[in-house]
Design a protein around this motif. Sequence first.
Motif, PDB file in Angstrom:
ATOM      1  N   GLU A 145       0.806  -1.133   0.044  1.00 15.17           N
ATOM      2  CA  GLU A 145      -0.023  -0.138   0.065  1.00 15.17           C
ATOM      3  C   GLU A 145       0.983   1.264   0.036  1.00 15.17           C
ATOM      4  OE1 GLU A 145      -3.045   0.127   3.227  1.00 15.17           O
ATOM      5  OE2 GLU A 145      -3.051  -1.925   3.264  1.00 15.17           O
ATOM      6  N   LEU A 146       0.416   2.141  -0.436  1.00 15.56           N
ATOM      7  CA  LEU A 146       0.984   3.420  -0.332  1.00 15.56           C
ATOM      8  C   LEU A 146       0.320   4.425   0.498  1.00 15.56           C
ATOM      9  CD1 LEU A 146       1.772   4.572  -4.117  1.00 15.56           C
ATOM     10  CD2 LEU A 146       3.401   3.832  -2.397  1.00 15.56           C
ATOM     11  N   LEU A 147       1.158   4.877   1.537  1.00 15.61           N
ATOM     12  CA  LEU A 147       0.698   5.810   2.641  1.00 15.61           C
ATOM     13  C   LEU A 147       0.919   7.107   2.776  1.00 15.61           C
ATOM     14  CD1 LEU A 147       1.451   3.448   5.662  1.00 15.61           C
ATOM     15  CD2 LEU A 147      -0.845   3.582   4.673  1.00 15.61           C
ATOM     16  N   ARG A 148       0.084   8.071   2.637  1.00 13.26           N
ATOM     17  CA  ARG A 148       0.520   9.663   2.479  1.00 13.26           C
ATOM     18  C   ARG A 148       0.693  10.149   3.823  1.00 13.26           C
ATOM     19  NH1 ARG A 148      -2.327  14.192  -1.344  1.00 13.26           N
ATOM     20  NH2 ARG A 148      -1.255  15.865  -0.640  1.00 13.26           N
ATOM     21  N   ILE A 149       1.813  10.613   4.078  1.00 11.21           N
ATOM     22  CA  ILE A 149       2.079  11.040   5.163  1.00 11.21           C
ATOM     23  C   ILE A 149       2.611  12.681   5.195  1.00 11.21           C
ATOM     24  CG2 ILE A 149       3.521  10.840   7.008  1.00 11.21           C
ATOM     25  CD1 ILE A 149       4.200   8.013   6.745  1.00 11.21           C
ATOM     26  N   SER A 150       1.883  13.351   5.901  1.00  7.64           N
ATOM     27  CA  SER A 150       2.415  14.989   5.943  1.00  7.64           C
ATOM     28  C   SER A 150       3.830  15.028   6.432  1.00  7.64           C
ATOM     29  CB  SER A 150       1.210  15.585   6.412  1.00  7.64           C
ATOM     30  OG  SER A 150       1.561  17.107   6.586  1.00  7.64           O
ATOM     31  N   ILE A 151       4.363  16.054   5.891  1.00  9.15           N
ATOM     32  CA  ILE A 151       5.838  16.178   6.712  1.00  9.15           C
ATOM     33  C   ILE A 151       5.640  16.708   7.898  1.00  9.15           C
ATOM     34  CG2 ILE A 151       7.918  17.434   6.301  1.00  9.15           C
ATOM     35  CD1 ILE A 151       7.739  16.914   3.286  1.00  9.15           C
ATOM     36  N   HIS A 152       4.622  17.442   8.014  1.00  9.17           N
ATOM     37  CA  HIS A 152       4.457  18.304   9.571  1.00  9.17           C
ATOM     38  C   HIS A 152       4.257  17.443  10.362  1.00  9.17           C
ATOM     39  CE1 HIS A 152       4.722  21.977   7.479  1.00  9.17           C
ATOM     40  NE2 HIS A 152       3.797  21.770   6.652  1.00  9.17           N
ATOM     41  N   GLU A 153       3.547  15.980  10.239  1.00  8.24           N
ATOM     42  CA  GLU A 153       3.325  15.075  11.238  1.00  8.24           C
ATOM     43  C   GLU A 153       4.501  14.052  11.731  1.00  8.24           C
ATOM     44  OE1 GLU A 153       0.265  12.942   9.328  1.00  8.24           O
ATOM     45  OE2 GLU A 153      -1.349  14.299   9.616  1.00  8.24           O
ATOM     46  N   ILE A 154       5.365  14.332  10.906  1.00  5.74           N
ATOM     47  CA  ILE A 154       6.807  13.327  11.214  1.00  5.74           C
ATOM     48  C   ILE A 154       7.676  13.943  12.520  1.00  5.74           C
ATOM     49  CG2 ILE A 154       8.794  12.416  10.347  1.00  5.74           C
ATOM     50  CD1 ILE A 154       7.684  12.745   7.479  1.00  5.74           C
ATOM     51  N   THR A 155       7.720  13.256  13.238  1.00  9.23           N
ATOM     52  CA  THR A 155       8.392  13.382  14.538  1.00  9.23           C
ATOM     53  C   THR A 155       9.766  12.713  14.715  1.00  9.23           C
ATOM     54  OG1 THR A 155       7.459  11.864  16.014  1.00  9.23           O
ATOM     55  CG2 THR A 155       6.473  14.134  15.914  1.00  9.23           C
ATOM     56  N   ALA A 156       9.978  11.507  13.986  1.00 13.11           N
ATOM     57  CA  ALA A 156      11.360  10.955  14.191  1.00 13.11           C
ATOM     58  C   ALA A 156      11.292   9.802  13.021  1.00 13.11           C
ATOM     59  CB  ALA A 156      11.363  10.211  15.415  1.00 13.11           C
ATOM     60  N   VAL A 157      12.418   9.506  12.394  1.00 15.23           N
ATOM     61  CA  VAL A 157      12.728   8.573  11.233  1.00 15.23           C
ATOM     62  C   VAL A 157      13.972   7.629  11.625  1.00 15.23           C
ATOM     63  CG1 VAL A 157      13.033   7.967   8.855  1.00 15.23           C
ATOM     64  CG2 VAL A 157      11.629   9.893   9.502  1.00 15.23           C
ATOM     65  N   GLU A 158      13.910   6.553  11.551  1.00 13.86           N
ATOM     66  CA  GLU A 158      15.023   5.673  11.806  1.00 13.86           C
ATOM     67  C   GLU A 158      15.006   4.241  10.798  1.00 13.86           C
ATOM     68  OE1 GLU A 158      13.786   2.657  15.797  1.00 13.86           O
ATOM     69  OE2 GLU A 158      13.539   4.915  15.958  1.00 13.86           O
ATOM     70  N   ARG A 159      16.298   4.135  10.621  1.00 16.05           N
ATOM     71  CA  ARG A 159      16.731   2.731   9.513  1.00 16.05           C
ATOM     72  C   ARG A 159      16.136   1.531  10.273  1.00 16.05           C
ATOM     73  NH1 ARG A 159      21.010   5.903   9.796  1.00 16.05           N
ATOM     74  NH2 ARG A 159      21.164   7.082   7.800  1.00 16.05           N
ATOM     75  N   ILE A 160      15.637   0.602   9.542  1.00  7.05           N
ATOM     76  CA  ILE A 160      15.545  -0.680  10.378  1.00  7.05           C
ATOM     77  C   ILE A 160      16.399  -1.727   9.845  1.00  7.05           C
ATOM     78  CG2 ILE A 160      13.758  -2.609  10.113  1.00  7.05           C
ATOM     79  CD1 ILE A 160      11.702  -0.803   9.705  1.00  7.05           C
TER      80      ILE A 160
END
Length: 131
Positions: free
Chosen positions: A116-131
């Motif tokens: 699935e393609l999930l559309r995520i607003s950039i303003h909602e992102i608080t953290a990103v990490e590699r798996i």
Amino acid sequence: MVRIIYINISLMNECLKLKRFIEKSLDNRIKWQPAHFMPEHRAMLNRITIDDKKQKKPQLDEHEFEEIGYIVMESLKCTIPIKVTIWKDGFFMFRTGIVDKVDMLMKYLLLESNGELLRISIHEITAVERI
């Protein structure tokens, strides 16, 4: 000055005695559950409990924005799976996948997760990490 200190200490002792007495007497009473007579009352109580669980959105500094951008672009170019932490309406959600597209004009990214393609607003992102 000595009298003032003595009075304050004696007041504190009296307050502690009163507090212990009240706690002791409250333990002996029967505690009743409130009755939910009206649906509006139950809805209001549910809304209050949900509002109590909400958390504030963390404020990200410039370094964290750069780190998020670097990991997102790395996932886009090298198809590396990432875990994105999203803050929405007071709650944190986690999504994993590979970044498919970043649109800086509309300020969103597309994350491919389980086909699935999930559309995520950039303003909602608080953290990103590699798996």
